[in-house]
Design an enzyme around this catalytic site. Structure first.
Site, PDB file in Angstrom:
ATOM      1  N   SER A  56       0.792  -1.234   0.000  1.00  0.00           N
ATOM      2  CA  SER A  56       0.000   0.000   0.000  1.00  0.00           C
ATOM      3  C   SER A  56       0.821   1.279   0.000  1.00  0.00           C
ATOM      4  CB  SER A  56      -0.955   0.013   1.196  1.00  0.00           C
ATOM      5  OG  SER A  56      -2.033  -0.857   0.964  1.00  0.00           O
ATOM      6  N   LYS A  59      -0.154   3.760  -2.557  1.00  0.00           N
ATOM      7  CA  LYS A  59      -1.169   4.809  -2.417  1.00  0.00           C
ATOM      8  C   LYS A  59      -0.557   6.209  -2.306  1.00  0.00           C
ATOM      9  CE  LYS A  59      -4.700   1.759  -0.504  1.00  0.00           C
ATOM     10  NZ  LYS A  59      -4.214   0.515   0.103  1.00  0.00           N
ATOM     11  N   SER A 111      -5.726   3.145   4.963  1.00  0.00           N
ATOM     12  CA  SER A 111      -5.217   2.506   3.748  1.00  0.00           C
ATOM     13  C   SER A 111      -6.333   1.836   2.964  1.00  0.00           C
ATOM     14  CB  SER A 111      -4.115   1.492   4.090  1.00  0.00           C
ATOM     15  OG  SER A 111      -3.332   1.181   2.959  1.00  0.00           O
TER      16      SER A 111
END
Length: 374
Positions: A56, A59, A111
């Site tokens: 993640s 992101k 997240s």
């Protein structure tokens, strides 16, 4: 004119804390790097350019592309595929409409994979089109080890980055005030479905609980990537910020603990001494046609600056050997510049410490006779 170089700080390492002399920690992560963004120094590293799944931390790029292409008050609709994605989510419901501001909070604090898909579709019309934007931006930033296959970071063929690239990416995103505000949050909330109640989130970045001066950036975890983290912290008293990135840590606890240890060690490599004490006199210049008269010049003020321990600091003085009267007290006569490794730490004017009047006729006569003597 003259120049003088002087080593000021080579011995400071001997006076620093024991951590400054200790070897860098060696985390279990597959790859890591510690970077001083102000100087470009890499303080510690292991396989910093190795291409690895990055979970993640993806992101960060998702948020960067959104911030560059949308407004915080734009409103987007959660598509069905977003609500069904699974993994870490912001608990979004298909069909609800949320501002980009709230979607970015859901993306970065818990997240949310659902927020990533919603933002991608809202900005580019589809995930595939948004991924094209992500890869184009990566190329612009020079992220040579990075390739995106989706906007959320779940494992996918070819989805990869490196510890060095993640620091570069984080630095680009941290230029946006709203991004900095969100990734520093320990907890956050956005309106609940239909505007009723609130969805409350807690950060996945465990370093924020260990280091009071840490202010981001993004954590991640998948089966292939292991535990990943990009973080930034500072020490206000030192005037130093550092970034750390780790990929492939064995656990959430190890990820935070190792990042904290690397940052603590990194900050111990610096000090912020007084490099120019108040009232420092750097030399004197003869006064033309005033035999025996000299005027001292001193730094215009003190200077403190962060330095890397154990590395020499060079001092360069540029000032005339002679000046012509009249000279005013405080008149600029030259400059002193301090550098470390080619980087300018600071500079101060060199100013006359006294006033000298214009040469009299008798001074000129004496000066003339003096010039005739062998």
């Amino acid at each position: 004119m003259f120049r003088r170089l002087a080593v000021l700080a080579a011995l400071l390492a001997l006076l620093g804390p024991p951590a400054a002399r200790a070897a860098a920690p060696t985390p279990e992560a597959a790859a890591y790097i510690v970077v001083n963004p102000a100087t470009g120094e890499v303080l510690a590293e292991r396989a910093p350019d190795r291409e690895l799944p990055m979970a993640s931390t993806t992101k960060i790029m998702t948020a960067l592309v959104v911030l560059e292409r949308a407004r915080l008050d734009d409103v987007m609709t959660v598509p069905p595929e977003a609500a069904a994605i699974g993994g870490s989510t912001g608990s979004l419901r298909a069909g609800e409409r949320l501002s980009v501001r709230h979607l970015l909070v859901a993306l970065l604090v818990p997240s949310g994979n659902d927020a990533a898909i919603t933002l991608a579709a809202g900005v580019a019309g589809s995930q595939a089109a948004f991924v094209d934007l992500m890869n184009a931006r990566a190329a612009e930033l020079g992220l040579t080890a990075t390739r995106f296959a989706n906007p959320h970071g779940l494992d996918a063929p070819g989805h990869r980055s490196s510890a060095r690239d993640l620091v570069r990416l984080a630095r680009a995103a941290m230029r946006y005030p709203f991004f900095r505000e969100v990734v520093a949050m320990r907890t956050a909330s956005i309106p609940g479905p239909g505007g009723r109640g609130a969805r409350v989130y807690e950060t996945r970045n465990g370093l924020l609980a260990l280091d009071p001066e840490a202010d981001g950036v993004k954590s991640g975890m998948t089966d292939r990537a292991g535990y990943a983290l990009v973080a930034r912290s500072r020490r206000a008293g030192l005037g130093v910020r550092l970034y750390v990135a780790l990929i492939g840590s064995p656990s959430e606890e190890a990820r935070a603990r190792d990042a904290d240890a690397l940052l603590r060690w990194g900050f111990a490599q610096y000090a912020r001494p007084v490099l120019i004490p108040p009232g420092s006199v750097y030399g004197a210049a003869e006064v033309e046609q005033r035999p025996g008269v000299r005027v001292d010049y001193a730094a215009s003020g003190p200077l403190r600056a962060p330095i890397r321990l154990g590395r020499p600091v060079t001092e360069t003085i540029v000032a005339p050997s002679q000046v012509r009267a009249p000279v005013r007290r405080g008149q600029a006569l030259g400059e002193v510049v301090l550098r470390q490794g080619g980087r300018v730490l600071g500079r101060r004017e060199l100013r006359a410490t006294s006033t000298v009047s214009e040469a009299s006729i008798w001074d000129r006569v004496r000066s003339g006779f003096a010039s005739l003597l062998p």
